[in-house]
Motif scaffolding. Sequence first.
Motif, PDB file in Angstrom:
ATOM      1  N   LEU A 217     -23.489  20.158  36.977  1.00  0.00           N
ATOM      2  CA  LEU A 217     -23.888  19.106  36.811  1.00  0.00           C
ATOM      3  C   LEU A 217     -25.344  18.602  35.851  1.00  0.00           C
ATOM      4  CD1 LEU A 217     -22.985  17.811  40.228  1.00  0.00           C
ATOM      5  CD2 LEU A 217     -21.792  17.044  37.936  1.00  0.00           C
ATOM      6  N   SER A 218     -26.156  19.385  35.679  1.00  0.00           N
ATOM      7  CA  SER A 218     -26.958  19.594  35.387  1.00  0.00           C
ATOM      8  C   SER A 218     -27.028  19.163  33.502  1.00  0.00           C
ATOM      9  CB  SER A 218     -28.344  20.056  35.610  1.00  0.00           C
ATOM     10  OG  SER A 218     -28.436  21.609  34.956  1.00  0.00           O
ATOM     11  N   GLU A 219     -25.786  20.599  33.483  1.00  0.00           N
ATOM     12  CA  GLU A 219     -25.419  20.778  31.933  1.00  0.00           C
ATOM     13  C   GLU A 219     -24.989  19.432  31.164  1.00  0.00           C
ATOM     14  OE1 GLU A 219     -24.529  24.894  29.487  1.00  0.00           O
ATOM     15  OE2 GLU A 219     -23.865  24.366  31.392  1.00  0.00           O
ATOM     16  N   GLN A 220     -24.401  19.322  32.122  1.00  0.00           N
ATOM     17  CA  GLN A 220     -22.647  18.074  31.829  1.00  0.00           C
ATOM     18  C   GLN A 220     -23.953  17.088  32.040  1.00  0.00           C
ATOM     19  OE1 GLN A 220     -19.698  17.614  34.929  1.00  0.00           O
ATOM     20  NE2 GLN A 220     -18.877  16.335  33.614  1.00  0.00           N
ATOM     21  N   TYR A 221     -24.653  16.246  32.506  1.00  0.00           N
ATOM     22  CA  TYR A 221     -25.318  14.804  32.266  1.00  0.00           C
ATOM     23  C   TYR A 221     -26.899  14.920  32.540  1.00  0.00           C
ATOM     24  CZ  TYR A 221     -21.117  13.602  35.426  1.00  0.00           C
ATOM     25  OH  TYR A 221     -20.279  13.523  35.203  1.00  0.00           O
ATOM     26  N   LYS A 222     -27.217  15.776  32.308  1.00  0.00           N
ATOM     27  CA  LYS A 222     -28.894  16.243  31.642  1.00  0.00           C
ATOM     28  C   LYS A 222     -28.784  16.240  30.410  1.00  0.00           C
ATOM     29  CE  LYS A 222     -29.572  13.838  35.748  1.00  0.00           C
ATOM     30  NZ  LYS A 222     -30.628  11.770  35.529  1.00  0.00           N
ATOM     31  N   GLY A 223     -28.106  17.211  30.000  1.00  0.00           N
ATOM     32  CA  GLY A 223     -28.025  17.529  28.380  1.00  0.00           C
ATOM     33  C   GLY A 223     -29.002  18.813  28.692  1.00  0.00           C
ATOM     34  N   SER A 224     -29.233  19.882  29.534  1.00  0.00           N
ATOM     35  CA  SER A 224     -29.388  21.114  29.215  1.00  0.00           C
ATOM     36  C   SER A 224     -29.198  21.676  30.839  1.00  0.00           C
ATOM     37  CB  SER A 224     -31.298  21.293  29.156  1.00  0.00           C
ATOM     38  OG  SER A 224     -31.846  20.635  30.487  1.00  0.00           O
ATOM     39  N   LEU A 284     -11.790   1.530  52.004  1.00  0.00           N
ATOM     40  CA  LEU A 284     -13.177   1.957  51.238  1.00  0.00           C
ATOM     41  C   LEU A 284     -13.015   3.034  50.637  1.00  0.00           C
ATOM     42  CD1 LEU A 284     -15.076   2.876  54.770  1.00  0.00           C
ATOM     43  CD2 LEU A 284     -15.201   1.246  53.463  1.00  0.00           C
ATOM     44  N   SER A 285     -14.022   2.974  49.459  1.00  0.00           N
ATOM     45  CA  SER A 285     -13.927   3.942  48.273  1.00  0.00           C
ATOM     46  C   SER A 285     -15.662   4.672  48.057  1.00  0.00           C
ATOM     47  CB  SER A 285     -13.731   2.966  47.312  1.00  0.00           C
ATOM     48  OG  SER A 285     -15.356   2.019  46.615  1.00  0.00           O
ATOM     49  N   TRP A 286     -15.834   5.644  47.243  1.00  0.00           N
ATOM     50  CA  TRP A 286     -16.802   6.924  47.663  1.00  0.00           C
ATOM     51  C   TRP A 286     -17.176   7.161  46.597  1.00  0.00           C
ATOM     52  CZ3 TRP A 286     -18.388   7.533  52.944  1.00  0.00           C
ATOM     53  CH2 TRP A 286     -17.982   6.690  53.908  1.00  0.00           C
ATOM     54  N   SER A 287     -18.599   7.513  46.849  1.00  0.00           N
ATOM     55  CA  SER A 287     -18.902   7.332  44.791  1.00  0.00           C
ATOM     56  C   SER A 287     -18.780   8.454  44.540  1.00  0.00           C
ATOM     57  CB  SER A 287     -20.573   6.600  45.245  1.00  0.00           C
ATOM     58  OG  SER A 287     -20.719   5.081  46.292  1.00  0.00           O
ATOM     59  N   PRO A 288     -18.765   8.559  43.293  1.00  0.00           N
ATOM     60  CA  PRO A 288     -19.207   9.559  43.034  1.00  0.00           C
ATOM     61  C   PRO A 288     -19.911  10.238  42.503  1.00  0.00           C
ATOM     62  CG  PRO A 288     -18.008   8.614  41.233  1.00  0.00           C
ATOM     63  CD  PRO A 288     -18.295   7.271  42.358  1.00  0.00           C
ATOM     64  N   VAL A 289     -20.137  11.923  42.431  1.00  0.00           N
ATOM     65  CA  VAL A 289     -21.878  12.366  41.957  1.00  0.00           C
ATOM     66  C   VAL A 289     -22.065  12.104  40.994  1.00  0.00           C
ATOM     67  CG1 VAL A 289     -20.533  14.417  40.941  1.00  0.00           C
ATOM     68  CG2 VAL A 289     -22.974  14.188  41.679  1.00  0.00           C
ATOM     69  N   ALA A 290     -21.154  11.613  39.481  1.00  0.00           N
ATOM     70  CA  ALA A 290     -21.164  11.468  38.737  1.00  0.00           C
ATOM     71  C   ALA A 290     -22.434  10.086  37.660  1.00  0.00           C
ATOM     72  CB  ALA A 290     -20.054  10.931  37.763  1.00  0.00           C
ATOM     73  N   THR A 291     -21.739   8.865  39.238  1.00  0.00           N
ATOM     74  CA  THR A 291     -22.719   7.749  38.987  1.00  0.00           C
ATOM     75  C   THR A 291     -24.341   8.391  39.856  1.00  0.00           C
ATOM     76  OG1 THR A 291     -21.893   7.182  40.977  1.00  0.00           O
ATOM     77  CG2 THR A 291     -20.800   6.532  38.941  1.00  0.00           C
ATOM     78  N   ASN A 292     -24.673   9.261  41.018  1.00  0.00           N
ATOM     79  CA  ASN A 292     -25.845   9.268  41.390  1.00  0.00           C
ATOM     80  C   ASN A 292     -26.725  10.267  40.988  1.00  0.00           C
ATOM     81  OD1 ASN A 292     -25.393   7.609  44.118  1.00  0.00           O
ATOM     82  ND2 ASN A 292     -23.665   7.932  43.188  1.00  0.00           N
ATOM     83  N   ILE A 293     -26.300  10.562  39.648  1.00  0.00           N
ATOM     84  CA  ILE A 293     -27.396  12.223  39.300  1.00  0.00           C
ATOM     85  C   ILE A 293     -27.606  11.828  37.728  1.00  0.00           C
ATOM     86  CG2 ILE A 293     -25.758  12.711  37.778  1.00  0.00           C
ATOM     87  CD1 ILE A 293     -26.587  15.932  39.261  1.00  0.00           C
TER      88      ILE A 293
END
Length: 293
Positions: A217-224, A284-293
């Motif tokens: 996830l760090s590589e995907q959403y934080k650029g490294s 109920l809908s559950w928040s994905p990790v993508a919107t919380n990292i």
Amino acid sequence: MEKLILVAGATGHLGQKICRELIKRNVHVRAIVREQSEPKKVDALEKMGVDIFKVDMDNEQELIGACAGVNCIVSALAGLREVIVDTQTKLLNAAVAAGVPHFIPSDFSSDFTTMPAGENRNFDLRKEFHAILDNSPIRSTSIFNGAFADILRYNTPLFNVQQKTISYYDNKVDWAIDFTTMDDTAAFTAMVALDEAAPQALRIASFRISPNDLVSLSEQYKGSKFDLIDMGSMEGFSAYNKTLRAAHPEGENELYPKWQQAQYLYSMFLVHHTNLDNDRYEGLSWSPVATNI
């Protein structure tokens, strides 16, 4: 008959969200607040449609009166022993006296039921209250949501964006950690408050991710790609936390001293849910990790 839900701790971040979720479901919501509560927060609740009851938490008759006609009490109180044990016990006793059938305590945490004493001060206080709650005639439901997802933005040792590191313990690189957003927790809690058949404990998670997952996830959403850091054994971590706590006794009067923060991280690697109750309620809908990292 329209249900009436009482929320304690409604001026807090989670409590306000729980009130909002109940109002969205056209539920009559009552909030008990102290005279010294922040006026802006009380006004926000009133504008939302919440009925405000200002009470002296040390006045038994006022508390019983606030509980009159209530179908469920939701406690979102936060604090140390005087709040989690003493104030919740006063509220519980008032609920029993008023004939309230259902009580949701302020647990909202990792499932501490299997954790040994002394590993997390704030969880130990909740256990202390449960010794009283479990011996009362009221039906109760604990909601265990793991860790609140927003800690992933706090540069904790688990996921440190500044240092680009991810910590783990006891070789638990694939250990799934439970995370739930406050919004998801509030929505689920609202459903539990309306559920006349809710069991004694329910376990939820918006998402579950491991240290190895965080690397991807760090590589995907934080650029490294962040570095995995082996922090040693859980036994050593536990010993470190106890030493840190002993060295800073002033933290006993603080809600989140440094050693308590370390205890929370320890808890995240000590217990996790084996089964989730996410599907108990429809809609109920559950928040994905993508919107919380």
